[in-house]
Design an enzyme around this catalytic site. Structure first.
Site, PDB file in Angstrom:
ATOM      1  N   ASP A 171       0.235   5.200   0.742  1.00 53.93           N
ATOM      2  CA  ASP A 171      -0.828   6.019   1.344  1.00 53.93           C
ATOM      3  C   ASP A 171      -0.503   7.505   1.393  1.00 53.93           C
ATOM      4  O   ASP A 171       0.616   7.895   1.777  1.00 53.93           O
ATOM      5  CB  ASP A 171      -1.062   5.601   2.809  1.00 53.93           C
ATOM      6  N   GLU A 204       0.848  -1.191   0.000  1.00 58.95           N
ATOM      7  CA  GLU A 204       0.000   0.000   0.000  1.00 58.95           C
ATOM      8  C   GLU A 204       0.882   1.239   0.000  1.00 58.95           C
ATOM      9  O   GLU A 204       1.923   1.285   0.656  1.00 58.95           O
ATOM     10  CB  GLU A 204      -0.912  -0.017   1.228  1.00 58.95           C
ATOM     11  N   GLU A 209      -2.659  10.390   3.507  1.00 61.36           N
ATOM     12  CA  GLU A 209      -3.799  10.612   4.396  1.00 61.36           C
ATOM     13  C   GLU A 209      -3.779  12.060   4.875  1.00 61.36           C
ATOM     14  O   GLU A 209      -2.792  12.516   5.461  1.00 61.36           O
ATOM     15  CB  GLU A 209      -3.748   9.654   5.591  1.00 61.36           C
TER      16      GLU A 209
END
Length: 295
Positions: A109, A107, A111
């Site tokens: 990411d 993953e 955020e």
């Protein structure tokens, strides 16, 4: 930003756009959210314009929302223009990320952690490899990301992962697999965006909760580009260096000299957390990549 930084910003933007200008043949997105993505969570909290060019996600006490790409990818560059939740957004989390959705998932990411009005927005990045993460970094954005759209990008190739904000590199995770450092290079990933309640941790470690009377909370998306290798079951095709797979070419194996200057500027003036400097967390046994070069 003073005049010197402003001049450099426009110069860097021009150079970056030149460096990242590639053949249209490798772009696999249509620019229409209805054609390239499907809703994965709460359709009544997802609003798409009639022409499919813009989309928004809504968070309220009933639900958050999310969408995902129809296809999966192995290497490439993803760009998305996003306008973040305005006002008092404490406790909200907007996630924009690539994920393989496997038990031992990879993953990549981004955020965006909501803030109390008047405080800067935090962008947290993280990388999972074979199901393990603990690679968080956080920066304060140097502008108000709720006033207008800004471009958030990920370049992912055999050599490195580069996170960018308006073409400025904010993080580099280098492929040091030959030195025993895990790097996402085998699992294809889909692109997702979700808006959700993260007030147990997102703002000041969970001290600031969502104030629902300020809702609904809305984040908007537009002008995305997916310039990547579509997964068709054979990793050799995506790992090859070719005019189509431009991202695997030598020119994109490391940051340019100008990119390095901007990278250092972000790290010096806007970084607020780096897992590679958290000796207490790792009991003075920092991950191996922390002692290796980023470019």
């Amino acid at each position: 930003m003073n005049n010197f930084h402003t001049t450099l910003f426009f110069f860097f933007g021009f150079v970056s756009l030149s460096l990242f200008h590639v053949s249209i043949s490798s772009i696999v997105s249509t620019g229409d959210f209805n054609k390239d993505f499907f809703v994965i969570w709460s359709p009544n909290h997802v609003n798409t314009s009639d022409d499919g060019k813009t989309r928004s996600l809504k968070l309220d006490q009933e639900s958050g929302a999310g969408f995902a790409s129809n296809q999966m990818f192995l290497f490439g560059q993803i760009d998305m223009q996003i306008k973040l939740v305005p006002g008092d957004s404490a406790g909200t989390v907007l996630a924009f990320y690539l994920t393989s959705d496997q038990p031992n998932r990879d993953e990549i990411d981004l955020e965006f952690l909501g803030n109390v009005s008047g405080q800067p927005y935090i962008l947290q990045t993280n990388i999972y490899v074979d199901g393990f993460d603990n690679r968080e970094e956080r920066i304060y954005l140097w502008f108000d990301p709720t006033k207008d759209f800004h471009t958030y990008s990920v370049l992912w190739n055999l050599h490195q992962i580069v996170f960018m904000v308006d073409t400025i590199p904010i993080r580099v995770y280098r492929n040091h697999a030959d030195k025993g450092v895990a790097f996402p290079r085998w699992q294809p990933m889909s692109l997702k965006a979700t808006l959700w309640n993260g007030d147990s941790w997102a703002t000041r470690g969970g001290q600031d909760k969502i104030d629902w009377k300020n809702g609904p909370f809305i984040a908007s998306f537009r002008n995305y580009k997916i310039d990547a290798c579509v997964w068709k079951g054979n990793p050799r095709f995506c790992r090859a260096s070719s005019s189509t797979n431009w991202w695997n070419q030598y020119n994109f194996s490391t940051l340019t000299s100008i990119q390095r200057r901007w990278f250092k500027w972000v790290r010096t003036y806007h970084m607020i957390y780096d897992y590679c400097k958290d000796n207490e967390r790792f009991q003075n046994n920092l991950p191996r990549e922390c002692s290796l070069p980023k470019y």
